[in-house]
Design a protein around this motif. Structure first.
Motif, short mmCIF file in Angstrom:
data_model
loop_
_atom_site.label_atom_id
_atom_site.label_comp_id
_atom_site.label_asym_id
_atom_site.label_seq_id
_atom_site.Cartn_x
_atom_site.Cartn_y
_atom_site.Cartn_z
N LEU A 243 32.25 31.12 47.81
CA LEU A 243 31.59 31.76 46.69
C LEU A 243 32.13 31.22 45.37
N ARG A 244 33.43 31.07 45.28
CA ARG A 244 34.03 30.55 44.05
C ARG A 244 33.62 29.10 43.78
N VAL A 245 33.51 28.30 44.83
CA VAL A 245 33.03 26.92 44.66
C VAL A 245 31.60 26.94 44.14
N PHE A 246 30.76 27.80 44.70
CA PHE A 246 29.38 27.96 44.24
C PHE A 246 29.34 28.35 42.76
N LEU A 247 30.18 29.31 42.37
CA LEU A 247 30.20 29.76 40.98
C LEU A 247 30.66 28.65 40.04
N ASP A 248 31.58 27.83 40.50
CA ASP A 248 32.03 26.68 39.71
C ASP A 248 30.89 25.67 39.56
N GLU A 249 30.27 25.30 40.67
CA GLU A 249 29.23 24.27 40.65
C GLU A 249 27.96 24.72 39.93
N ASP A 250 27.54 25.95 40.14
CA ASP A 250 26.26 26.40 39.58
C ASP A 250 26.37 27.06 38.21
N PHE A 251 27.53 27.62 37.89
CA PHE A 251 27.67 28.33 36.64
C PHE A 251 28.79 27.80 35.76
N GLY A 252 29.49 26.76 36.20
CA GLY A 252 30.53 26.15 35.39
C GLY A 252 31.77 26.99 35.21
N ILE A 253 32.03 27.90 36.15
CA ILE A 253 33.20 28.77 36.04
C ILE A 253 34.39 28.05 36.66
N LYS A 254 35.42 27.83 35.86
CA LYS A 254 36.63 27.14 36.31
C LYS A 254 37.71 28.18 36.61
N PHE A 255 37.88 28.50 37.88
CA PHE A 255 38.85 29.52 38.26
C PHE A 255 40.27 29.12 37.94
N SER A 256 40.54 27.82 37.89
CA SER A 256 41.89 27.36 37.57
C SER A 256 42.28 27.72 36.14
N GLU A 257 41.29 27.98 35.29
CA GLU A 257 41.54 28.33 33.89
C GLU A 257 41.59 29.84 33.66
N LEU A 258 41.36 30.61 34.71
CA LEU A 258 41.33 32.07 34.60
C LEU A 258 42.56 32.67 35.27
N PRO A 259 42.95 33.87 34.85
CA PRO A 259 44.05 34.55 35.54
C PRO A 259 43.63 34.87 36.98
N ASP A 260 44.59 35.25 37.80
CA ASP A 260 44.28 35.61 39.18
C ASP A 260 43.16 36.64 39.21
N ILE A 261 42.23 36.41 40.11
CA ILE A 261 41.06 37.28 40.21
C ILE A 261 41.03 37.85 41.62
N ASP A 262 40.89 39.17 41.71
CA ASP A 262 40.76 39.81 43.01
C ASP A 262 39.44 39.41 43.64
N PRO A 263 39.35 39.49 44.97
CA PRO A 263 38.07 39.20 45.62
C PRO A 263 36.97 40.12 45.08
N PHE A 264 35.78 39.59 45.01
CA PHE A 264 34.66 40.38 44.52
C PHE A 264 34.30 41.46 45.53
N THR A 265 33.91 42.63 45.02
CA THR A 265 33.60 43.74 45.92
C THR A 265 32.13 44.14 45.89
N THR A 266 31.41 43.80 44.84
CA THR A 266 29.98 44.10 44.79
C THR A 266 29.22 42.91 44.21
N ILE A 267 27.96 42.85 44.51
CA ILE A 267 27.11 41.79 43.97
C ILE A 267 26.99 41.99 42.46
N GLU A 268 26.89 43.23 42.01
CA GLU A 268 26.83 43.52 40.57
C GLU A 268 28.08 43.01 39.86
N GLU A 269 29.24 43.15 40.50
CA GLU A 269 30.49 42.66 39.93
C GLU A 269 30.45 41.14 39.77
N ILE A 270 29.86 40.44 40.73
CA ILE A 270 29.73 38.99 40.64
C ILE A 270 28.84 38.62 39.46
#
Length: 82
Positions: A42-69
């Motif tokens: 999911l995180r790879v998808f978010l990086d590729e499709d939305f340009g979200i770089k998780f390496s630049e963000l603080p630690d993120i807990d696993p997503f729990t809802t689709i709305e949260e994503i």
């Protein structure tokens, strides 16, 4: 891109790429039974499709809802998601 379009794209990813047919009516990721590998995909998808770089963000807990994503994408995406 509206929240509704983002949600549709996420659901499409779960159905087509992760073969999670139960996503059609699911509200939470618990209902999708996402393990740590799924969360990584999911995180790879978010990086590729939305340009979200998780390496630049603080630690993120696993997503729990689709709305949260969707909210996370709207907050952190490098593409226009209005």
């Amino acid at each position: 891109m509206t929240g509704n379009l983002i949600e549709q794209k996420i659901r499409h990813f779960f159905i087509e790429d992760m073969v999670k047919d139960n996503v059609r009516n699911a509200a939470s990721t618990d209902e999708l039974d996402l393990d740590s590998l799924d969360q990584t995909e999911l995180r790879v998808f978010l990086d590729e499709d939305f340009g979200i770089k998780f390496s630049e963000l603080p630690d993120i807990d696993p997503f729990t809802t689709i709305e949260e994503i969707v909210e996370f994408i709207q907050k952190h995406s490098r593409i226009e998601t209005v």
